[in-house]
Design a protein around this motif. Structure first.
Motif, PDB file in Angstrom:
ATOM      1  N   LEU A 152       8.086   0.772 -11.496  1.00 47.53           N
ATOM      2  CA  LEU A 152       7.057  -0.053 -12.133  1.00 47.53           C
ATOM      3  C   LEU A 152       5.672   0.275 -11.588  1.00 47.53           C
ATOM      4  CD1 LEU A 152       8.860  -3.526 -12.256  1.00 47.53           C
ATOM      5  CD2 LEU A 152       8.237  -2.091 -14.207  1.00 47.53           C
ATOM      6  N   TYR A 153       5.594   0.602 -10.302  1.00 47.65           N
ATOM      7  CA  TYR A 153       4.291   0.899  -9.697  1.00 47.65           C
ATOM      8  C   TYR A 153       3.683   2.183 -10.260  1.00 47.65           C
ATOM      9  CZ  TYR A 153       0.645   1.285  -6.145  1.00 47.65           C
ATOM     10  OH  TYR A 153      -0.568   1.377  -5.499  1.00 47.65           O
ATOM     11  N   LYS A 154       4.518   3.044 -10.857  1.00 44.49           N
ATOM     12  CA  LYS A 154       4.012   4.276 -11.442  1.00 44.49           C
ATOM     13  C   LYS A 154       3.289   4.043 -12.768  1.00 44.49           C
ATOM     14  CE  LYS A 154       7.518   7.285  -9.340  1.00 44.49           C
ATOM     15  NZ  LYS A 154       6.553   8.088  -8.557  1.00 44.49           N
ATOM     16  N   ILE A 155       3.439   2.856 -13.339  1.00 42.95           N
ATOM     17  CA  ILE A 155       2.737   2.538 -14.586  1.00 42.95           C
ATOM     18  C   ILE A 155       1.229   2.520 -14.318  1.00 42.95           C
ATOM     19  CG2 ILE A 155       2.366   0.791 -16.366  1.00 42.95           C
ATOM     20  CD1 ILE A 155       5.243  -0.111 -15.944  1.00 42.95           C
ATOM     21  N   PRO A 156       0.451   3.265 -15.097  1.00 44.06           N
ATOM     22  CA  PRO A 156      -1.011   3.282 -14.874  1.00 44.06           C
ATOM     23  C   PRO A 156      -1.603   1.877 -14.992  1.00 44.06           C
ATOM     24  CG  PRO A 156      -0.346   5.045 -16.359  1.00 44.06           C
ATOM     25  CD  PRO A 156       0.863   4.172 -16.177  1.00 44.06           C
ATOM     26  N   SER A 157      -2.311   1.467 -13.946  1.00 44.36           N
ATOM     27  CA  SER A 157      -2.921   0.137 -13.904  1.00 44.36           C
ATOM     28  C   SER A 157      -3.836   0.070 -12.686  1.00 44.36           C
ATOM     29  CB  SER A 157      -1.843  -0.951 -13.793  1.00 44.36           C
ATOM     30  OG  SER A 157      -1.184  -0.851 -12.540  1.00 44.36           O
ATOM     31  N   PRO A 158      -4.703  -0.942 -12.608  1.00 47.00           N
ATOM     32  CA  PRO A 158      -5.461  -1.146 -11.370  1.00 47.00           C
ATOM     33  C   PRO A 158      -4.482  -1.475 -10.237  1.00 47.00           C
ATOM     34  CG  PRO A 158      -6.388  -2.415 -13.181  1.00 47.00           C
ATOM     35  CD  PRO A 158      -5.072  -1.892 -13.656  1.00 47.00           C
ATOM     36  N   LYS A 159      -4.673  -0.881  -9.087  1.00 47.12           N
ATOM     37  CA  LYS A 159      -3.766  -1.085  -7.960  1.00 47.12           C
ATOM     38  C   LYS A 159      -4.432  -1.989  -6.919  1.00 47.12           C
ATOM     39  CE  LYS A 159      -0.874   1.642  -9.968  1.00 47.12           C
ATOM     40  NZ  LYS A 159       0.288   1.093 -10.708  1.00 47.12           N
ATOM     41  N   ILE A 160      -3.631  -2.902  -6.369  1.00 48.77           N
ATOM     42  CA  ILE A 160      -4.140  -3.919  -5.443  1.00 48.77           C
ATOM     43  C   ILE A 160      -3.459  -3.749  -4.093  1.00 48.77           C
ATOM     44  CG2 ILE A 160      -4.401  -6.392  -5.018  1.00 48.77           C
ATOM     45  CD1 ILE A 160      -4.076  -6.797  -8.055  1.00 48.77           C
ATOM     46  N   LYS A 161      -4.230  -3.758  -3.030  1.00 51.04           N
ATOM     47  CA  LYS A 161      -3.680  -3.737  -1.670  1.00 51.04           C
ATOM     48  C   LYS A 161      -3.625  -5.176  -1.157  1.00 51.04           C
ATOM     49  CE  LYS A 161      -4.849   0.952  -0.271  1.00 51.04           C
ATOM     50  NZ  LYS A 161      -3.423   1.364  -0.257  1.00 51.04           N
ATOM     51  N   MET A 162      -2.441  -5.601  -0.760  1.00 56.75           N
ATOM     52  CA  MET A 162      -2.230  -6.965  -0.304  1.00 56.75           C
ATOM     53  C   MET A 162      -2.348  -7.044   1.217  1.00 56.75           C
ATOM     54  SD  MET A 162      -1.723  -8.510  -3.129  1.00 56.75           S
ATOM     55  CE  MET A 162      -1.004 -10.098  -2.664  1.00 56.75           C
ATOM     56  N   ALA A 205       4.809  -5.870  -9.371  1.00 59.45           N
ATOM     57  CA  ALA A 205       5.170  -4.536  -8.903  1.00 59.45           C
ATOM     58  C   ALA A 205       4.409  -3.439  -9.647  1.00 59.45           C
ATOM     59  CB  ALA A 205       6.677  -4.319  -9.059  1.00 59.45           C
ATOM     60  N   ILE A 206       3.825  -3.759 -10.769  1.00 65.56           N
ATOM     61  CA  ILE A 206       2.999  -2.793 -11.496  1.00 65.56           C
ATOM     62  C   ILE A 206       1.671  -2.578 -10.770  1.00 65.56           C
ATOM     63  CG2 ILE A 206       1.789  -2.340 -13.673  1.00 65.56           C
ATOM     64  CD1 ILE A 206       3.922  -4.034 -15.072  1.00 65.56           C
TER      65      ILE A 206
END
Length: 280
Positions: free
Chosen positions: A104-114, A186-187
């Motif tokens: 799911l994380y491989k789906i292109p989207s803005p990524k967030i660091k927690m 998870a995206i």
């Protein structure tokens, strides 16, 4: 870096997915597998109530023992046996729900660091909804909100069986909401369930510091470029703490960075089997 299929995590994750869900015909029959293997808690997050599952869930088993006021010797022994050699490797190489989150994380989207401090939540999840509260309230509290169970079992039973659908109320809606937050999350961020909420991961992680196989870091070769964090499924900077409870022993960073290595017990031998084309 290209990894041979027999050293590739995806290969073993897919094998584990197939092995733990061999009874796929039960989705058509609308039944649960109840054979002898159901007494075995397979060390990964795979719901007992999933029609295709042939094993039990170790977290559900621990909770069951707490409700029964029994000490879970058998389940803890299995967890210890698979974790002691290499720490939290099950999360990186076996767990099907970890595989889903990676994809799911491989789906292109803005990524967030927690924030890393949120990782402490998984230990609270282990302590309270899995161990302490079930003992006193006689309820499988974690199972009642587990997103893995909702995805693998709850949606099927409620969606395809009207008699069960009539019993579904606000609790099921709450479970679905949690599942959507975790799966959808998870995206945008790496493995939110594994990092912040998984009680089984919390148990496995305790073995990282006692495993005889150690990860080592050479500060003189490290440029702190954070490539290890970029390739890490759980967003961990391994140079800060090679034996951290965060690490799932996936070996992504070890394969890519000359500053990192594996030290084996007794012999002191280190693994030098690494690509010469490493960007570092």
């Amino acid at each position: 870096m290209k990894v041979p299929f027999y050293k590739n995590r995806r290969f073993y994750q897919l094998i584990a997915l197939v092995i733990t869900n061999l009874a796929v015909w039960n989705f058509i029959k609308g039944k649960l597998y109840t054979g002898i293997l159901k007494a075995v808690p397979f060390p990964s997050m795979n719901c007992y109530a999933c029609p295709s599952s042939i094993f039990s869930c170790p977290i559900g088993t621990l909770s069951h023992f707490m409700v029964m006021e029994k000490f879970p010797f058998y389940t803890l022994a299995i967890i210890g046996l698979v974790s002691l050699p290499f720490g939290r490797w099950i999360c990186g190489w076996v767990c099907p729900f970890g595989l889903l989150q990676d994809l799911l994380y491989k789906i292109p989207s803005p990524k967030i660091k927690m924030p890393k401090k949120l990782e402490l939540i998984k230990f609270l999840m282990l302590l309270f909804p899995v161990l302490i509260l079930p003992y006193f309230f006689k309820k499988h509290l974690f199972c009642m909100m587990c997103p893995v169970g909702t995805l693998e079992a709850g949606l099927y039973w409620v969606g395809f069986h009207p008699e069960i659908r009539r019993l579904a109320g606000m609790l099921f809606s709450f479970k679905v909401a949690i599942m959507i937050l975790i799966v959808g999350g998870a995206i945008f961020t790496k493995r939110p369930f594994c990092r912040f909420f998984c009680p089984l991961g919390a148990l496995f992680s305790l073995f990282n510091r006692v495993s005889p196989i150690r990860f080592t870091h050479n500060p003189s070769l490290c440029t702190r470029c954070n490539h290890c964090q970029d390739v890490c499924p759980v967003d961990h900077k391994i140079y800060e703490n090679p034996d951290s409870t965060s690490c799932i022993r996936c070996l992504n960073c070890i394969r890519d960075c000359k500053a990192l290595n594996i030290k084996y017990p007794f012999t002191g031998r280190k693994d030098r089997n690494r690509s010469e084309k490493s960007p570092l």
